[in-house]
Design a protein around this motif. Structure first.
Motif, PDB file in Angstrom:
ATOM      1  N   ILE A 222     -44.962  -5.727  26.937  1.00 33.15           N
ATOM      2  CA  ILE A 222     -45.973  -5.797  27.990  1.00 33.15           C
ATOM      3  C   ILE A 222     -45.684  -4.713  29.026  1.00 33.15           C
ATOM      4  O   ILE A 222     -44.576  -4.634  29.559  1.00 33.15           O
ATOM      5  N   GLY A 223     -46.680  -3.886  29.303  1.00 33.34           N
ATOM      6  CA  GLY A 223     -46.516  -2.852  30.321  1.00 33.34           C
ATOM      7  C   GLY A 223     -45.840  -1.611  29.774  1.00 33.34           C
ATOM      8  O   GLY A 223     -46.132  -1.136  28.678  1.00 33.34           O
ATOM      9  N   TYR A 224     -44.906  -1.073  30.544  1.00 37.39           N
ATOM     10  CA  TYR A 224     -44.255   0.201  30.216  1.00 37.39           C
ATOM     11  C   TYR A 224     -43.496   0.128  28.885  1.00 37.39           C
ATOM     12  O   TYR A 224     -42.598  -0.690  28.714  1.00 37.39           O
ATOM     13  N   GLY A 225     -43.858   1.032  27.975  1.00 38.00           N
ATOM     14  CA  GLY A 225     -43.188   1.038  26.681  1.00 38.00           C
ATOM     15  C   GLY A 225     -42.189   2.154  26.501  1.00 38.00           C
ATOM     16  O   GLY A 225     -41.488   2.209  25.485  1.00 38.00           O
ATOM     17  N   GLU A 226     -42.095   3.071  27.489  1.00 34.64           N
ATOM     18  CA  GLU A 226     -41.274   4.274  27.320  1.00 34.64           C
ATOM     19  C   GLU A 226     -39.802   3.967  27.108  1.00 34.64           C
ATOM     20  O   GLU A 226     -39.157   4.564  26.234  1.00 34.64           O
ATOM     21  N   GLU A 227     -39.242   3.078  27.912  1.00 37.66           N
ATOM     22  CA  GLU A 227     -37.837   2.703  27.727  1.00 37.66           C
ATOM     23  C   GLU A 227     -37.693   1.596  26.694  1.00 37.66           C
ATOM     24  O   GLU A 227     -36.717   1.545  25.949  1.00 37.66           O
ATOM     25  N   ALA A 228     -38.681   0.723  26.646  1.00 34.92           N
ATOM     26  CA  ALA A 228     -38.605  -0.427  25.748  1.00 34.92           C
ATOM     27  C   ALA A 228     -38.510   0.001  24.285  1.00 34.92           C
ATOM     28  O   ALA A 228     -37.760  -0.584  23.502  1.00 34.92           O
ATOM     29  N   ILE A 229     -39.255   1.039  23.907  1.00 37.49           N
ATOM     30  CA  ILE A 229     -39.259   1.435  22.499  1.00 37.49           C
ATOM     31  C   ILE A 229     -37.894   1.963  22.069  1.00 37.49           C
ATOM     32  O   ILE A 229     -37.436   1.724  20.947  1.00 37.49           O
ATOM     33  N   LEU A 230     -37.198   2.634  22.968  1.00 38.88           N
ATOM     34  CA  LEU A 230     -35.851   3.122  22.641  1.00 38.88           C
ATOM     35  C   LEU A 230     -34.865   1.970  22.549  1.00 38.88           C
ATOM     36  O   LEU A 230     -33.962   1.967  21.700  1.00 38.88           O
ATOM     37  N   LYS A 231     -35.035   0.979  23.434  1.00 42.45           N
ATOM     38  CA  LYS A 231     -34.156  -0.199  23.381  1.00 42.45           C
ATOM     39  C   LYS A 231     -34.353  -0.949  22.065  1.00 42.45           C
ATOM     40  O   LYS A 231     -33.381  -1.435  21.461  1.00 42.45           O
TER      41      LYS A 231
END
Length: 445
Positions: free
Chosen positions: A150-159
């Motif tokens: 949900i929301g910002y995916g820029e850091e989430a996708i790397l995690k």
């Protein structure tokens, strides 16, 4: 083998490619991951008449209601089978679906099921503005998907790729804000841009919103308002011009003037170029020089949510501006030759017949006063199932469709183009058909 395959699935806009997957693709590239974007939505757009011929569907917008309900014919099911095989050809570790609206739900769920049936080892990720409503936990429980963001995916996708936990992944919370100025330029190289009808690219100077309208979920998705360095914005637009041969842009900000200082910064940078751009705009007190700056920066059209001609209803919605402020804004925009598209909502729960008439009166005054009104869009509030017990017979919801049709007729009589007329008529017909079924089973209304 690819680390990540991003998929744009029907049904979405065909004006320009969505900007989210191209940003994530470039982030993965910079972190030594391989990825590719597959554009199934635009593929369907160019063959939908053949696919849906047996349903007598002649317009792309007629698919809106069908895709929201997930009522797919056999031809489309065969296309889903073809697409699932296409994805598997790339032997991906992860497959990501963009959930931009409720119209994407059916395609995402059906494609995910097919992929899992053929290769259960592939991890499926769903992200995008409407992910908050797709029911991610239930899909995970039923082993249809593995992650939702949900929301910002820029850091989430790397995690996710690194196997790390992260707020905003699988927990119904919005991911934490990031520094937007650090985002790379989106990579649109996997798209055939000639297939899109707008010859325009999306860009952004902010995410989230400074307002908190009752009918909007933007702040639930983005967890507040976040701006981007104006220089970085214009650098990205210049990159788009050189790489993708367009000088037309649309800002996907909720409000281009949410922050006046940020808007002024972007406009001052854009004054040096010959770009044309469109954006969302709100009624607020601004300097005359701000409107001059908008025109000098290449702004050609602004979309403004007035929603109601009633001050009372607007306050109920969380919109705190007067009719005088509306006219002052429109006066200035006409003065600098910027076109305007206006948005109205009919059938808000607290709307009365008197309030509705105030909206009709306002539209009439606007049509008589301004020559730069490009479009007006009217949309009814959709009645949700759980509202049947709380909405009274005299409430605005009761007559929202009748009021919608009356407003549409008035707009036509004023010789103003209706924004998305075909789309809205299709959506409203679906709403009305659904209402009839609901009323048959309800004794509350």
């Amino acid at each position: 083998m690819y680390d990540f395959i991003f998929c744009n699935v029907p049904k979405s806009d065909v004006y320009s490619p969505l900007i989210g997957p191209p940003i994530l693709k470039e982030i993965l590239t910079r972190n030594s991951y391989t990825s590719k974007i597959l554009d199934f939505n635009i593929e369907l757009f160019h063959c939908f008449k053949q696919i849906f011929i047996d349903s007598k569907i002649n317009e792309w917008v007629d698919l809106d209601y069908i895709f929201k309900k997930g009522i797919f014919n056999e031809s489309y099911k065969k296309l889903l089978e073809k697409w699932s095989n296409k994805i598997l050809e790339y032997n991906p570790r992860y497959v990501g679906f963009t959930c931009f609206s409720a119209h994407n739900f059916g395609s995402i769920i059906n494609l995910s099921k097919l992929i899992k049936q053929k290769n259960p080892e592939i991890k499926i990720v769903v992200g995008g503005p409407c992910t908050i409503w797709i029911g991610g936990n239930e899909l995970i429980k039923n082993k249809i998907i593995d992650y939702y963001v949900i929301g910002y995916g820029e850091e989430a996708i790397l995690k996710i790729l690194n196997g790390e936990s992260f707020i905003g992944v699988n927990d119904n919370q919005s991911c934490r804000q990031i520094n937007l100025s650090n985002n790379p330029f989106p990579d649109f190289s996997d798209f055939d841009l000639s297939k899109y009808i707008g010859n325009v690219l999306y860009t952004y100077s902010s995410r989230g919103c400074t307002q908190n309208c009752t009918f909007c979920d933007v702040n639930d998705i983005w967890n507040g308002y976040n701006t981007r360095d104006p220089k970085r914005v214009v650098e990205e637009m210049s990159n788009g011009v050189s790489k993708y041969n367009t000088t037309k842009f649309e800002f996907c900000d909720s409000l281009i003037n949410g922050s006046l200082s940020n808007m002024r910064g972007v406009c001052n940078e854009l004054k040096l170029f010959k770009f044309n751009w469109v954006g969302m705009f709100r009624i607020r007190k601004m300097l005359d020089s701000d409107y001059d700056l908008l025109a000098e920066s290449g702004c050609t059209l602004l979309k403004i949510g007035i929603e109601s001609g009633s001050l009372v209803v607007r306050k109920d919605m969380g919109k705190h501006f007067t009719n005088e402020e509306i006219f002052a804004t429109l006066d200035n925009l006409q003065r600098v030759n910027i076109e305007v598209a206006l948005f109205f909502i009919t059938g808000y729960p607290t709307e009365t017949e008197e309030h509705h008439q105030e909206s009709l009166d306002l539209i009439t005054k606007i049509s008589n006063r301004y020559s730069n009104i490009s479009h007006i869009r009217s949309a009814p509030v959709e009645l949700q199932k759980d509202e049947f017990k709380s909405i009274k017979k005299t409430g605005g919801q009761k007559h929202r469709y009748e009021r919608f049709h009356e407003m549409m007729k008035l707009i036509k009589d004023c010789n103003i183009t209706i924004m998305g007329e075909k789309r809205m008529n299709t959506v409203v017909k679906g709403y009305e058909d659904n209402l009839k079924k609901e009323l048959e089973n309800s004794k509350e209304i």
